[in-house]
Motif scaffolding. Structure first.
Motif, mmCIF file in Angstrom:
data_model
loop_
_atom_site.group_PDB
_atom_site.id
_atom_site.type_symbol
_atom_site.label_atom_id
_atom_site.label_comp_id
_atom_site.label_asym_id
_atom_site.label_seq_id
_atom_site.Cartn_x
_atom_site.Cartn_y
_atom_site.Cartn_z
ATOM 1 N N TYR A 1 0.862 -1.186 0.000
ATOM 2 C CA TYR A 1 0.000 0.000 0.000
ATOM 3 C C TYR A 1 0.898 1.235 0.000
ATOM 4 O O TYR A 1 1.743 1.412 0.889
ATOM 5 N N ILE A 2 0.711 2.104 -1.021
ATOM 6 C CA ILE A 2 1.592 3.262 -1.190
ATOM 7 C C ILE A 2 0.742 4.523 -1.369
ATOM 8 O O ILE A 2 0.152 4.743 -2.434
ATOM 9 N N PRO A 3 0.641 5.349 -0.333
ATOM 10 C CA PRO A 3 -0.123 6.596 -0.452
ATOM 11 C C PRO A 3 0.734 7.735 -1.002
ATOM 12 O O PRO A 3 1.960 7.738 -0.851
ATOM 13 N N ALA A 4 0.079 8.694 -1.640
ATOM 14 C CA ALA A 4 0.781 9.886 -2.128
ATOM 15 C C ALA A 4 -0.222 11.024 -2.250
ATOM 16 O O ALA A 4 -1.434 10.792 -2.309
ATOM 17 N N HIS A 5 0.294 12.255 -2.292
ATOM 18 C CA HIS A 5 -0.553 13.444 -2.404
ATOM 19 C C HIS A 5 -0.332 14.091 -3.764
ATOM 20 O O HIS A 5 0.804 14.373 -4.156
ATOM 21 N N GLU B 1 1.330 -7.123 -5.931
ATOM 22 C CA GLU B 1 0.085 -6.360 -5.907
ATOM 23 C C GLU B 1 0.338 -5.015 -5.229
ATOM 24 O O GLU B 1 0.949 -4.970 -4.150
ATOM 25 N N VAL B 2 -0.145 -3.952 -5.839
ATOM 26 C CA VAL B 2 0.112 -2.607 -5.327
ATOM 27 C C VAL B 2 -1.171 -1.790 -5.345
ATOM 28 O O VAL B 2 -1.905 -1.781 -6.330
ATOM 29 N N TYR B 3 -1.435 -1.091 -4.246
ATOM 30 C CA TYR B 3 -2.508 -0.092 -4.197
ATOM 31 C C TYR B 3 -1.828 1.266 -4.084
ATOM 32 O O TYR B 3 -1.337 1.639 -3.019
ATOM 33 N N PHE B 4 -1.772 1.989 -5.210
ATOM 34 C CA PHE B 4 -1.225 3.347 -5.195
ATOM 35 C C PHE B 4 -2.386 4.295 -4.917
ATOM 36 O O PHE B 4 -3.231 4.526 -5.771
#
Length: 474
Positions: free
Chosen positions: A125-129, A152-155
């Motif tokens: 899980y990779i959050p960004a603004h 598997e990635v959740y951007f």
């Protein structure tokens, strides 16, 4: 300035306000405009269709901020109807808030109790603004790399409309690991989940208390050695990780003709300099810049002596340094090398009359930027450290970085790539001299040392090694 998130009875009024893309000045929040009535086809992320009969359910179970006011602009209504509508909205909003609070608590508990199976394909899980630049693209490049490596990635890209207390997306995804830029806090994570944090800015470590407790599965990287030292002063150990390059995006493009020109890509720091309130800032700036021109990089002890002499706060002093190392240095280089073809791209240069003939406007990050680098023989790299994003992206695109020699700062340890791939100038007056030497370099060395594939594999190998040791010890 702050803006209310509004619920509009008239959809066209919502569209009008949402189109203004109003953002809060302090943190970049984007004003959310909800509306009743028929759905409008629009790509505006802050224009949200919200029928009254779904108000509580959609808001309570959602992830966006709740509206704070109702608007009947563009809708005829008498006083009595308006009073009733306000009361109805208030009651619906209270119900939605109560449901949201329950759901947020559930997401928090779900996240805290997560126990992912490490025999499954790894999930990141990779959050960004969206309103950040360097941080957002670093996160996105990590996400793309891990996807290409088969994970598997959740951007999760925040656009400024979100309820920042909502952990719904992460809790539902149930990751084996989270990866974030600058955000080290871990209170919402289970002890079974890895948390990789890449500290790239001083404000990130400044927010942490001394002796902040890391978990076993927290892994911290620092962008420069200075940041590593600042973290260590807070009893937080970390590993050096310079910027990386996405060499699938930034690459040689033989179809593009390369001209004998020089690029500078980056934003002006004048806005921050203008906000410095020290009344002697012009005197301090001139004194520092004179040293910068004649002696080259100003070492930390000399900086500290000047700062203490004028009793300045570190943050304001650093704004002056940044302005010198970016704006004044670029102006000096250009004014003293007018025989060279130099182009400047970025934000904040519009009002700089000294650069009118050289400023070409902003450039979109990604393929367009790589194409631009491919059109130029050289790229200017000025500032307090060597391994900047532009250093690597220019190198990967075949544009030779001309780097102001700040290696005395020890911000980044010298590498083989630095030695073989970059051309250094010691003072601003030396800039023209390195051009006259017409030296050749091997750009592939620094690119191969610092790409996102290597970083992604480093993260995966850490997880596998940790889990293997845990299994062997059980």
């Amino acid at each position: 300035m702050k803006y209310d998130d509004i619920y509009f009875i008239n959809a066209n009024e919502a569209l009008k306000v949402a189109s203004q893309q109003n953002r809060w000045e302090n943190d970049g929040k984007l004003q959310v405009c909800y509306y009743e009535g028929e759905k409008i086809e629009s790509e505006l992320v802050n224009l949200i269709h919200l029928p009254l009969n779904d108000f509580v359910n959609l808001l309570g179970n959602g992830t966006l901020r709740l509206p704070t006011v109702i608007s009947t602009s563009g809708f005829e209504i008498n006083f009595q109807e308006w009073e009733g509508m306000k009361l109805g909205f208030k009651n619906l909003l209270r119900e939605a808030q109560e449901l949201r609070n329950i759901m947020n608590k559930n997401y928090f508990m779900q996240s805290r109790s997560s126990n992912p199976d490490f025999n499954e394909k790894l999930r990141f899980y990779i959050p960004a603004h969206e309103n950040t630049k360097v941080m957002r693209y670093a996160s996105e490049n990590i996400a793309d790399t891990l996807k290409e490596l088969g994970y598997e990635v959740y951007f999760d890209l925040y656009n400024g409309c979100e309820d920042m207390n909502c952990l719904k997306n992460m809790a539902d995804f149930n990751p084996h690991a989270t990866i974030s830029i600058n955000h080290i806090l871990n209170e919402y994570l289970s002890d079974n989940v890895f948390h990789f944090v890449w500290i790239q800015d001083y404000w990130a470590q400044n927010q942490l208390p001394i002796n902040y407790k890391l978990r076993q599965r927290d892994v911290i990287f620092h962008l420069t050695n200075h940041l590593g030292t600042a973290l260590l002063n807070k009893k937080i150990s970390s590993t050096y990780q310079p910027f990386c390059v996405n060499n699938k995006l930034f690459k040689l493009r033989p179809e593009i003709k390369r001209y004998n020109k020089i690029l500078f890509i980056g934003s002006s720091y004048k806005h921050a300099y203008d906000e410095v309130i020290e009344e002697k800032k012009e005197t301090i700036c001139k004194k520092l810049f004179d040293l910068y021109v004649t002696k080259g990089y100003i070492e930390q002890d000399k900086r500290d002596a000047i700062r203490l002499k004028y009793n300045m706060e570190s943050e304001e002093f650093n704004h002056i340094i940044n302005y010198i190392e970016r704006d004044l240095s670029l102006e000096y280089i250009i004014q003293n090398n007018k025989d060279q073809s130099i182009e400047v791209y970025g934000y904040g240069w519009d009002d700089n009359k000294n650069l009118d003939a050289y400023y070409k406007g902003p450039i979109e990050y990604g393929e367009n930027l790589s194409m631009l680098y491919n059109s130029a023989k050289y790229c200017i790299v000025i500032g307090g450290y060597v391994m900047q994003q532009r250093t690597l992206e220019a190198s990967a695109s075949g544009s030779i970085p001309l780097v102001f020699d700040s290696r005395k700062s020890a911000a980044d340890p010298e590498s083989l790539g630095m030695t073989k791939s970059l051309l250094f100038f010691q003072t601003l007056d030396d800039f023209g001299k390195i051009l006259n030497k017409n030296e050749t370099v091997d750009l592939s060395v620094i690119v191969n040392e610092n790409n996102f594939d290597s970083f992604g594999n480093k993260i995966v190998e850490y997880i596998k090694s940790f889990e293997e040791k845990k299994y062997n010890n059980e």
